[in-house]
Design an enzyme around this catalytic site. Structure first.
Site, PDB file in Angstrom:
ATOM      1  N   HIS A  29      16.445  -8.364   3.738  1.00  0.00           N
ATOM      2  CA  HIS A  29      15.490  -7.611   2.909  1.00  0.00           C
ATOM      3  C   HIS A  29      14.079  -7.800   3.460  1.00  0.00           C
ATOM      4  O   HIS A  29      13.581  -8.929   3.561  1.00  0.00           O
ATOM      5  CB  HIS A  29      15.592  -8.129   1.471  1.00  0.00           C
ATOM      6  CG  HIS A  29      14.784  -7.363   0.471  1.00  0.00           C
ATOM      7  ND1 HIS A  29      15.222  -6.207  -0.129  1.00  0.00           N
ATOM      8  CD2 HIS A  29      13.544  -7.608  -0.057  1.00  0.00           C
ATOM      9  CE1 HIS A  29      14.311  -5.771  -0.992  1.00  0.00           C
ATOM     10  NE2 HIS A  29      13.274  -6.605  -0.956  1.00  0.00           N
ATOM     11  N   ASP A  31      10.180  -6.910   2.927  1.00  0.00           N
ATOM     12  CA  ASP A  31       9.188  -6.427   1.962  1.00  0.00           C
ATOM     13  C   ASP A  31       7.936  -5.928   2.675  1.00  0.00           C
ATOM     14  O   ASP A  31       7.162  -6.723   3.212  1.00  0.00           O
ATOM     15  CB  ASP A  31       8.824  -7.554   0.993  1.00  0.00           C
ATOM     16  CG  ASP A  31       9.967  -7.870   0.037  1.00  0.00           C
ATOM     17  OD1 ASP A  31      10.398  -6.958  -0.688  1.00  0.00           O
ATOM     18  OD2 ASP A  31      10.437  -9.026   0.040  1.00  0.00           O
ATOM     19  N   MET A  64       6.676  -1.192  -0.562  1.00  0.00           N
ATOM     20  CA  MET A  64       5.759  -1.265  -1.705  1.00  0.00           C
ATOM     21  C   MET A  64       4.419  -0.745  -1.193  1.00  0.00           C
ATOM     22  O   MET A  64       3.469  -1.514  -0.988  1.00  0.00           O
ATOM     23  CB  MET A  64       5.675  -2.709  -2.214  1.00  0.00           C
ATOM     24  CG  MET A  64       6.921  -3.126  -2.998  1.00  0.00           C
ATOM     25  SD  MET A  64       7.121  -4.911  -3.100  1.00  0.00           S
ATOM     26  CE  MET A  64       7.940  -5.197  -1.532  1.00  0.00           C
ATOM     27  N   MET A 133      13.608  -3.490 -10.316  1.00  0.00           N
ATOM     28  CA  MET A 133      12.778  -4.685 -10.095  1.00  0.00           C
ATOM     29  C   MET A 133      12.911  -5.637 -11.292  1.00  0.00           C
ATOM     30  O   MET A 133      12.772  -5.213 -12.438  1.00  0.00           O
ATOM     31  CB  MET A 133      11.302  -4.308  -9.909  1.00  0.00           C
ATOM     32  CG  MET A 133      10.970  -3.588  -8.605  1.00  0.00           C
ATOM     33  SD  MET A 133      11.416  -4.486  -7.093  1.00  0.00           S
ATOM     34  CE  MET A 133      10.462  -6.000  -7.252  1.00  0.00           C
ATOM     35  N   ASP A 171      15.930  -7.278  -7.666  1.00  0.00           N
ATOM     36  CA  ASP A 171      15.005  -7.969  -6.764  1.00  0.00           C
ATOM     37  C   ASP A 171      13.940  -8.679  -7.589  1.00  0.00           C
ATOM     38  O   ASP A 171      13.193  -8.031  -8.330  1.00  0.00           O
ATOM     39  CB  ASP A 171      14.377  -6.928  -5.828  1.00  0.00           C
ATOM     40  CG  ASP A 171      13.390  -7.521  -4.825  1.00  0.00           C
ATOM     41  OD1 ASP A 171      13.289  -8.755  -4.734  1.00  0.00           O
ATOM     42  OD2 ASP A 171      12.720  -6.724  -4.129  1.00  0.00           O
TER      43      ASP A 171
HETATM   44  C1  DX5 Z   1       8.634  -9.062  -4.627  1.00  0.00           C
HETATM   45  C2  DX5 Z   1       9.568  -8.735  -3.506  1.00  0.00           C
HETATM   46  C3  DX5 Z   1      10.798  -9.575  -3.466  1.00  0.00           C
HETATM   47  C4  DX5 Z   1      10.554 -11.050  -3.222  1.00  0.00           C
HETATM   48  C5  DX5 Z   1      11.576 -11.776  -4.031  1.00  0.00           C
HETATM   49  O1  DX5 Z   1       7.691  -8.069  -4.722  1.00  0.00           O
HETATM   50  O2  DX5 Z   1       9.997  -7.371  -3.616  1.00  0.00           O
HETATM   51  O3  DX5 Z   1      11.735  -9.068  -2.511  1.00  0.00           O
HETATM   52  O4  DX5 Z   1      10.667 -11.438  -1.886  1.00  0.00           O
HETATM   53  O5  DX5 Z   1      11.325 -13.130  -3.969  1.00  0.00           O
HETATM   54  P1  DX5 Z   1      12.067 -14.181  -4.934  1.00  0.00           P
HETATM   55  O6  DX5 Z   1      13.542 -14.036  -4.693  1.00  0.00           O
HETATM   56  O7  DX5 Z   1      11.525 -15.481  -4.488  1.00  0.00           O
HETATM   57  O8  DX5 Z   1      11.705 -13.826  -6.342  1.00  0.00           O
HETATM   58 ZN    ZN Z   2      11.645  -6.747  -2.303  1.00  0.00          ZN
END
Ligand code: DX5
Ligand code: ZN
Length: 224
Positions: A29, A31, A64, A133, A171
């Site tokens: 994944h 980001d 994002m 989310m 996520d």
């Molecule tokens: C947050 C991201 C996530 C993040 C999740 O905006 O989209 O993908 O990396 O991290 P954890 O698993 O630590 O909550």
């Molecule tokens: Zn993410």
């Protein structure tokens, strides 16, 4: 039941090595944050392109960013296996999903915690995955929002009703403690940052998370 470790929690100075540590996962994944759609900035197209060349698993790119209509297809062309963009940022959700698919990747839409899913129920045939989310997007290591499970159940019902092969991803705050709840609600792709890269043995963490999701799905009321 698929696990997609988020490299947001990995060592950014050694991403190739960090990807090699999760070769037993289903996806990596990634980001992508632009400092506008979310108040954080991570990486962009050239880095994703470079990671696609060395990753042992396909890239699950989570955009994002503003203007995904313009950028999402380019991430597909860069070699991502799946490109997720936020409905809050897209001018034309269906057209953008179609361009992602045309560029050779799976297309996915994401909804923030305060964004309802209902307006998108009738376009499920245009996408391959819906990302619900379970934290406000922008940062890793936040607390899981259990109240989002209603939305996961709602997406699951819509997917069954439409009889489409759409995956449901969660996520944010996914860990050994919360993954079962998500699996029971109907999620089948699980992003985990801290719960994988925050552990001494990320490969073992991936296997344990998957086993735990499988156990919970097996005990879900509909047994699906
Ligand atoms: C947050 C991201 C996530 C993040 C999740 O905006 O989209 O993908 O990396 O991290 P954890 O698993 O630590 O909550
Ligand atoms: Zn993410």
């Amino acid at each position: 039941m698929q696990i997609s470790p988020s490299i947001l929690a990995a060592d950014f100075a050694n991403l190739e090595r960090e990807l090699a540590r999760i070769s037993g996962a289903d996806w990596a994944h990634i980001d992508v944050m632009d400092g506008h759609f979310v108040p954080n900035l991570t990486l962009g197209l050239p880095v994703v392109q470079a990671l696609a060349d060395v990753s042992p698993v396909p890239l699950d790119v989570h955009l994002m960013i503003e203007d995904p209509d313009r950028w999402a297809p380019q991430y597909a062309e860069a070699g991502a296996g799946s490109v997720t963009f936020h409905v809050e940022a897209a001018a034309d959700v269906v057209a953008t999903a179609r361009s992602v698919r045309a560029a050779g990747a799976r297309a996915a839409i994401a909804v923030k915690p305060d964004t309802p899913f209902e307006p998108y129920a009738d376009i499920l045939a245009e996408v391959d995955m819906v990302l619900v989310m379970t934290v406000e997007p922008g940062f890793g290591g936040q607390s899981f929002m259990a109240e989002q499970m209603d939305k996961v159940r709602q997406v699951r019902r819509s997917v069954e009703h439409a009889r489409v092969p759409v995956w449901i991803e969660v996520d944010g705050g996914i860990s050994a403690d919360t993954i079962g709840t998500c699996a029971e609600a109907g999620a089948d792709v699980f992003v985990a940052g801290s719960a994988v890269y925050g552990q001494d043995d990320p490969a073992k963490a991936v296997a344990e998370l998957r086993a735990s999701a499988q156990r919970s799905r097996g005990s879900a009321p509909d047994g699906s």
